[in-house]
Design a protein around this motif. Structure first.
Motif, PDB file in Angstrom:
ATOM      1  N   LYS A  22       4.171 -13.253 -13.774  1.00  0.00           N
ATOM      2  CA  LYS A  22       5.299 -14.499 -14.920  1.00  0.00           C
ATOM      3  C   LYS A  22       6.457 -14.149 -14.836  1.00  0.00           C
ATOM      4  N   ASN A  23       7.430 -14.312 -15.615  1.00  0.00           N
ATOM      5  CA  ASN A  23       8.489 -13.510 -16.376  1.00  0.00           C
ATOM      6  C   ASN A  23       8.771 -12.564 -16.000  1.00  0.00           C
ATOM      7  N   ASP A  24       8.778 -11.553 -15.266  1.00  0.00           N
ATOM      8  CA  ASP A  24       9.425 -10.350 -15.850  1.00  0.00           C
ATOM      9  C   ASP A  24       8.855 -10.097 -13.473  1.00  0.00           C
ATOM     10  N   ILE A  25       9.535  -8.482 -13.451  1.00  0.00           N
ATOM     11  CA  ILE A  25       9.182  -8.460 -12.050  1.00  0.00           C
ATOM     12  C   ILE A  25       8.788  -6.497 -12.504  1.00  0.00           C
ATOM     13  N   ARG A  26       8.386  -6.419 -12.290  1.00  0.00           N
ATOM     14  CA  ARG A  26       7.414  -5.644 -12.220  1.00  0.00           C
ATOM     15  C   ARG A  26       6.687  -3.934 -10.928  1.00  0.00           C
ATOM     16  N   LYS A  27       7.010  -3.046 -11.480  1.00  0.00           N
ATOM     17  CA  LYS A  27       7.072  -1.599  -9.930  1.00  0.00           C
ATOM     18  C   LYS A  27       5.093  -2.379 -10.201  1.00  0.00           C
ATOM     19  N   ALA A  28       4.187  -2.380  -8.653  1.00  0.00           N
ATOM     20  CA  ALA A  28       3.213  -1.888  -8.613  1.00  0.00           C
ATOM     21  C   ALA A  28       3.016  -1.579  -7.132  1.00  0.00           C
ATOM     22  N   GLU A  29       1.696  -0.655  -6.973  1.00  0.00           N
ATOM     23  CA  GLU A  29       1.362   0.121  -6.132  1.00  0.00           C
ATOM     24  C   GLU A  29      -0.064  -1.157  -5.094  1.00  0.00           C
ATOM     25  N   ILE A  30       0.670  -1.212  -3.753  1.00  0.00           N
ATOM     26  CA  ILE A  30      -0.572  -1.567  -3.390  1.00  0.00           C
ATOM     27  C   ILE A  30      -1.902  -0.960  -2.825  1.00  0.00           C
ATOM     28  N   LEU A  31      -3.008  -1.684  -3.278  1.00  0.00           N
ATOM     29  CA  LEU A  31      -3.910  -0.498  -3.408  1.00  0.00           C
ATOM     30  C   LEU A  31      -4.847  -1.001  -1.767  1.00  0.00           C
ATOM     31  N   GLU A  32      -5.245  -2.682  -1.622  1.00  0.00           N
ATOM     32  CA  GLU A  32      -5.630  -3.141  -0.934  1.00  0.00           C
ATOM     33  C   GLU A  32      -4.985  -4.215  -0.213  1.00  0.00           C
ATOM     34  N   LYS A  33      -5.578  -4.755   0.813  1.00  0.00           N
ATOM     35  CA  LYS A  33      -5.351  -6.055   2.088  1.00  0.00           C
ATOM     36  C   LYS A  33      -6.579  -6.281   2.588  1.00  0.00           C
ATOM     37  N   ARG A  34      -6.492  -7.745   2.674  1.00  0.00           N
ATOM     38  CA  ARG A  34      -6.823  -8.542   3.452  1.00  0.00           C
ATOM     39  C   ARG A  34      -6.371  -9.665   4.152  1.00  0.00           C
ATOM     40  N   ILE A  35      -7.337  -9.938   4.668  1.00  0.00           N
ATOM     41  CA  ILE A  35      -7.238 -11.903   5.889  1.00  0.00           C
ATOM     42  C   ILE A  35      -6.738 -12.603   4.451  1.00  0.00           C
ATOM     43  N   CYS A  36      -6.120 -13.627   4.483  1.00  0.00           N
ATOM     44  CA  CYS A  36      -6.227 -14.670   3.596  1.00  0.00           C
ATOM     45  C   CYS A  36      -7.240 -16.108   4.106  1.00  0.00           C
ATOM     46  N   GLU A  37      -8.309 -16.387   3.757  1.00  0.00           N
ATOM     47  CA  GLU A  37      -8.812 -16.969   3.484  1.00  0.00           C
ATOM     48  C   GLU A  37      -8.299 -18.236   4.315  1.00  0.00           C
ATOM     49  N   ASP A  38      -7.106 -18.305   3.229  1.00  0.00           N
ATOM     50  CA  ASP A  38      -6.796 -20.073   3.956  1.00  0.00           C
ATOM     51  C   ASP A  38      -6.298 -20.317   5.996  1.00  0.00           C
ATOM     52  N   SER A  39      -5.633 -21.522   5.925  1.00  0.00           N
ATOM     53  CA  SER A  39      -4.914 -22.128   7.166  1.00  0.00           C
ATOM     54  C   SER A  39      -3.990 -21.115   7.179  1.00  0.00           C
ATOM     55  N   SER A  40      -3.161 -20.283   6.741  1.00  0.00           N
ATOM     56  CA  SER A  40      -2.452 -19.740   7.336  1.00  0.00           C
ATOM     57  C   SER A  40      -2.452 -18.118   8.113  1.00  0.00           C
ATOM     58  N   ASN A  41      -3.888 -17.779   7.874  1.00  0.00           N
ATOM     59  CA  ASN A  41      -4.274 -16.342   8.455  1.00  0.00           C
ATOM     60  C   ASN A  41      -3.083 -15.214   8.391  1.00  0.00           C
ATOM     61  N   ASP A  42      -2.482 -15.726   7.167  1.00  0.00           N
ATOM     62  CA  ASP A  42      -2.018 -13.778   6.341  1.00  0.00           C
ATOM     63  C   ASP A  42      -2.079 -13.289   5.635  1.00  0.00           C
ATOM     64  N   TYR A  43      -2.243 -12.060   4.931  1.00  0.00           N
ATOM     65  CA  TYR A  43      -2.814 -10.918   4.517  1.00  0.00           C
ATOM     66  C   TYR A  43      -2.277 -10.744   2.796  1.00  0.00           C
ATOM     67  N   ILE A  44      -3.188 -10.861   2.028  1.00  0.00           N
ATOM     68  CA  ILE A  44      -3.328 -10.854   0.784  1.00  0.00           C
ATOM     69  C   ILE A  44      -3.290  -9.750   0.500  1.00  0.00           C
ATOM     70  N   TYR A  45      -2.375  -8.939  -1.010  1.00  0.00           N
ATOM     71  CA  TYR A  45      -2.100  -7.903  -1.243  1.00  0.00           C
ATOM     72  C   TYR A  45      -2.945  -7.384  -2.764  1.00  0.00           C
ATOM     73  N   TYR A  46      -3.955  -6.306  -2.831  1.00  0.00           N
ATOM     74  CA  TYR A  46      -4.341  -6.263  -4.245  1.00  0.00           C
ATOM     75  C   TYR A  46      -3.468  -5.117  -4.246  1.00  0.00           C
ATOM     76  N   VAL A  47      -3.128  -5.607  -5.563  1.00  0.00           N
ATOM     77  CA  VAL A  47      -1.816  -4.962  -6.282  1.00  0.00           C
ATOM     78  C   VAL A  47      -2.751  -4.221  -7.671  1.00  0.00           C
ATOM     79  N   HIS A  48      -2.242  -3.176  -7.996  1.00  0.00           N
ATOM     80  CA  HIS A  48      -2.030  -2.471  -9.393  1.00  0.00           C
ATOM     81  C   HIS A  48      -0.701  -2.468  -9.760  1.00  0.00           C
ATOM     82  N   TYR A  49      -0.249  -2.583 -11.615  1.00  0.00           N
ATOM     83  CA  TYR A  49       1.389  -2.584 -11.562  1.00  0.00           C
ATOM     84  C   TYR A  49       1.168  -1.296 -12.662  1.00  0.00           C
ATOM     85  N   GLU A  50       2.502  -0.158 -12.432  1.00  0.00           N
ATOM     86  CA  GLU A  50       2.266   0.771 -13.147  1.00  0.00           C
ATOM     87  C   GLU A  50       2.393   0.697 -14.241  1.00  0.00           C
ATOM     88  N   GLY A  51       2.193   1.751 -14.855  1.00  0.00           N
ATOM     89  CA  GLY A  51       2.025   1.835 -16.871  1.00  0.00           C
ATOM     90  C   GLY A  51       1.502   0.291 -17.442  1.00  0.00           C
TER      91      GLY A  51
END
Length: 347
Positions: A22-51
Motif C-alpha cells: 500500500k503506502n508503506d514499505i515493509r520488511k518481508a521474508e520470501i517463503l515460496e516462488k513459482r512461475i507466473c501463469e501470464d505471458s511474462s513467464n516471470d516468477y512471483i513470490y509469496y512473502v510474509h511481512y515480519e512482525g
C-alpha cells in the motif's frame, strides 16, 4: 527497483527484502516462488511481512521489491520502517501468546503435552501451512479473500476461488457447477436442532458425528480464517453451534463455535468464528454469551480453549466489558463498591 535478471539472482525463499505494501514499505521474508501463469513467464513470490499476522501474507511481483536487505533467515538483522516500530504486531497477538502456553490439538482430538513435542508440531504446522493455497472463497452472496492455508485436496491447490453452498456446505471448483448446485439444493437451514431464536438470528446445534460431512466442510471453510485450527476431519467428538441471520429471502450462516463433547479442562468453546462479511455486528458476543449459558445449564465453570487468537481475544474483551458494565449498573450501594474493588483487584 529490481529487474528480471536480478530477481533470478537473489529473490530466493529464505531471504529478506523490502516490499511495497500500500503506502508503506515493509520488511518481508520470501517463503515460496513459482512461475507466473501470464505471458511474462516471470516468477512471483509469496512473502510474509515480519512482525505482522500471517493473514497479510501474499503473492507479489518483482516490481514491488525495493532496494533489498539481502540476508538469510539465520542472519537477519532487525530493520526499521519509516515511522513504524519493528516490534509492532497485530493488537493482542504478542501479549496473549506470552500469557498462555501454546497447546496444540491433534486430529484425533488429543491434547499434546511436552515442550519438545509442541515445538515439533509448531514447526510442522508452519511448514505445511506457510503458503495460502486458495485465493478466495465464494460463500453465499460474498466473495471473501482468504487469510490462511486450508487443507483442501491437492487438486484445489493454487485455485483462484473455491465455491461453497452456504446451505449444505458442499464446495466446488467451478462457478458453473456451483450455479447448478445452488439451483437444485433444497436445504433451507443448517442440519440439527434449533436451540435459540431472537429477532433475525437463530442458533442450530449440530452433532459432528451425525452430520459429519457438513461439519468437515464447515471446518475447511473456517480454516481460511483461523490460523491454528487443526481439527478438520475428525469432528465426531465436537458439537457445532451455527449462527444464522434471516433476510427477506433466506437464512445465511454468519458464524459458529465448536465445543468438545467431553472436555477435561471444562472448556466451553473450542473454536469460534464470525465470517468476515458479518464481523463487527455483535455476532461474536452473542456466540460467546451463548457458550456461557450452556455452561450454566451444565452446572460448570466454562472457559474458551487457549491460546485465543487476536480476533477472538477482541471478541472476548468486548463481551466482558459489557458484562461487567451490566453488573455495575445493576448493583447498588455497598454491593457496587465491593464489586468495583474486586474488579480492581482482579486487574
Amino acid at each position: 527497483m529490481t529487474n528480471k535478471s536480478e530477481s533470478k539472482a537473489f529473490l530466493e525463499p529464505g531471504t529478506f527484502h523490502f516490499v511495497k505494501w500500500k503506502n508503506d514499505i515493509r520488511k518481508a521474508e520470501i517463503l515460496e516462488k513459482r512461475i507466473c501463469e501470464d505471458s511474462s513467464n516471470d516468477y512471483i513470490y509469496y512473502v510474509h511481512y515480519e512482525g505482522f499476522d500471517r493473514r497479510l501474507d501474499e503473492w507479489v511481483t518483482p516490481e514491488r521489491f525495493v532496494k533489498a536487505v539481502v540476508t538469510s533467515s539465520s542472519g537477519a538483522t532487525p530493520a526499521k520502517r519509516a515511522g513504524v516500530d519493528e516490534e509492532a504486531t497485530d493488537e493482542g497477538e504478542a501479549s496473549y501468546q506470552s500469557r498462555f502456553p501454546k497447546k496444540r490439538k491433534l486430529n484425533d482430538g488429543g491434547s499434546v503435552k511436552g515442550p519438545k513435542r509442541e515445538d515439533a508440531l509448531e514447526k510442522e504446522h508452519e511448514k505445511n501451512t506457510k503458503v495460502r493455497n486458495i485465493g478466495a472463497a465464494v460463500f453465499g452472496q460474498y466473495e471473501i479473500d482468504t487469510w490462511y492455508y486450508s487443507p483442501f485436496p491437492d487438486e484445489y491447490k493454487y485455485l483462484e476461488k473455491v465455491y461453497f453452498c452456504e446451505r449444505c456446505m458442499k464446495y466446488m471448483k467451478m462457478k458453473e457447477t456451483w450455479g447448478r448446485h445452488m439451483s437444485l439444493c433444497d436445504h433451507k437451514c443448517p442440519p440439527g436442532g434449533l436451540v435459540y431464536e431472537s429477532g433475525r438470528n437463530k442458533i442450530y446445534e449440530i452433532d459432528g458425528k451425525l452430520n459429519k460431512l457438513y461439519c468437515q466442510n464447515l471446518c475447511l471453510l473456517a480454516k481460511f480464517f483461523i490460523d491454528h485450527k487443526t481439527i478438520y476431519y475428525d469432528v465426531e467428538g465436537f458439537i457445532f453451534y451455527i449462527l444464522t441471520e434471516n433476510d427477506e429471502n433466506e437464512e445465511h450462516v454468519v458464524g459458529y463455535f465448536s465445543k468438545e463433547k467431553v472436555s477435561y479442562d471444562n472448556n466451553n468453546l473450542a473454536c469460534i468464528l464470525v465470517f468476515p462479511p458479518y464481523q463487527r455486528r455483535g455476532h461474536s458476543q452473542l456466540l460467546i454469551e451463548f457458550s456461557y449459558e450452556l455452561s450454566k445449564k451444565e452446572g460448570k465453570i466454562g472457559s474458551p480453549e487457549k491460546p485465543i487468537s487476536d480476533l477472538g481475544m477482541k471478541g472476548y474483551r468486548a463481551y466482558w466489558n459489557k458484562a461487567i458494565l451490566r453488573l455495575l449498573k445493576n448493583c447498588k450501594g455497598a454491593d457496587k463498591l465491593r464489586l468495583h474493588q474486586q474488579l480492581l483487584f482482579i486487574q
